[in-house]
Design an enzyme around this catalytic site. Sequence first.
Site, short mmCIF file in Angstrom:
data_model
loop_
_atom_site.label_atom_id
_atom_site.label_comp_id
_atom_site.label_asym_id
_atom_site.label_seq_id
_atom_site.Cartn_x
_atom_site.Cartn_y
_atom_site.Cartn_z
N GLY A 144 37.60 2.27 9.14
CA GLY A 144 38.56 1.19 8.14
C GLY A 144 39.74 2.33 7.71
N GLN A 202 46.96 4.29 2.73
CA GLN A 202 46.30 5.63 2.85
C GLN A 202 47.32 6.57 3.83
OE1 GLN A 202 42.40 3.61 3.79
NE2 GLN A 202 41.62 5.70 3.17
N CYS A 258 35.16 7.45 2.23
CA CYS A 258 36.66 7.17 2.47
C CYS A 258 37.31 8.30 3.05
CB CYS A 258 37.30 6.65 0.97
SG CYS A 258 38.92 6.12 1.03
N LEU A 259 38.36 7.77 3.80
CA LEU A 259 39.05 8.98 4.35
C LEU A 259 40.19 9.54 3.57
CD1 LEU A 259 40.00 7.22 7.84
CD2 LEU A 259 38.60 9.06 7.21
N HIS A 297 36.40 -2.82 0.63
CA HIS A 297 36.51 -1.38 0.19
C HIS A 297 38.00 -1.36 0.62
CE1 HIS A 297 36.13 3.00 0.66
NE2 HIS A 297 37.24 2.98 1.21
N GLU A 298 38.62 -1.82 2.03
CA GLU A 298 39.87 -1.64 2.16
C GLU A 298 40.73 -2.55 1.33
OE1 GLU A 298 40.59 0.75 4.18
OE2 GLU A 298 38.65 0.93 4.63
N HIS A 328 41.80 -0.86 -1.77
CA HIS A 328 43.01 0.12 -1.42
C HIS A 328 44.31 -0.69 -1.76
CE1 HIS A 328 41.18 3.97 -0.05
NE2 HIS A 328 40.55 3.21 0.72
#
Length: 174
Positions: A46, A51, A94-95, A136-137, A140
Amino acid sequence: MTLRKILTEPNEILREKSLRVEQVDDEIRNLMDDMLETMYAAPGIGLAAIQVGVAKRIIVLDIAPKDEPKKPMFFVNPKIISKSDNNSTYEEGCLSVPGQFAEIDRPDKCHISYIDYDGQQKEIKAEGMIATCIQHEMDHLEGILFIDYLSKLKKTMIVKKLSKQKKELERIVV
Ligand code: ZN
């Protein structure tokens, strides 16, 4: 398609609130293509536009198992219509928070409205892992990271570790 640089914590841009997309045009589709390629290359399941430093309300996801065909999903201006009262717990990473993982509770189901890759208004009733990924996304888009749900002590430790890693990386100047 172009690979974009994924921003990592600590970075103030990750704390910005993303803005609504007025129209899904070719520029937005280009961005979504880049985001998907960047996410696959990372690799991750994701990615939110912020990001890669773009404060627009766009998410890409692909939770298909590795040995199955790719199943990309695009969410523009996602909005929660309803959430369940029951929670489920997943170990999240998370990236933008590389190498760190923690168990996070979130509602196990959510009903989301969004605009898809072709500009069509859609809805999805998500449950299980995909419900967690979408939430989660969507965090962001509000400038929230999963480590914000941890105790202050744990969060501080993680941010310190990441800051140190960043400095070490920056030191390698060839
Ligand atoms: Zn994330």
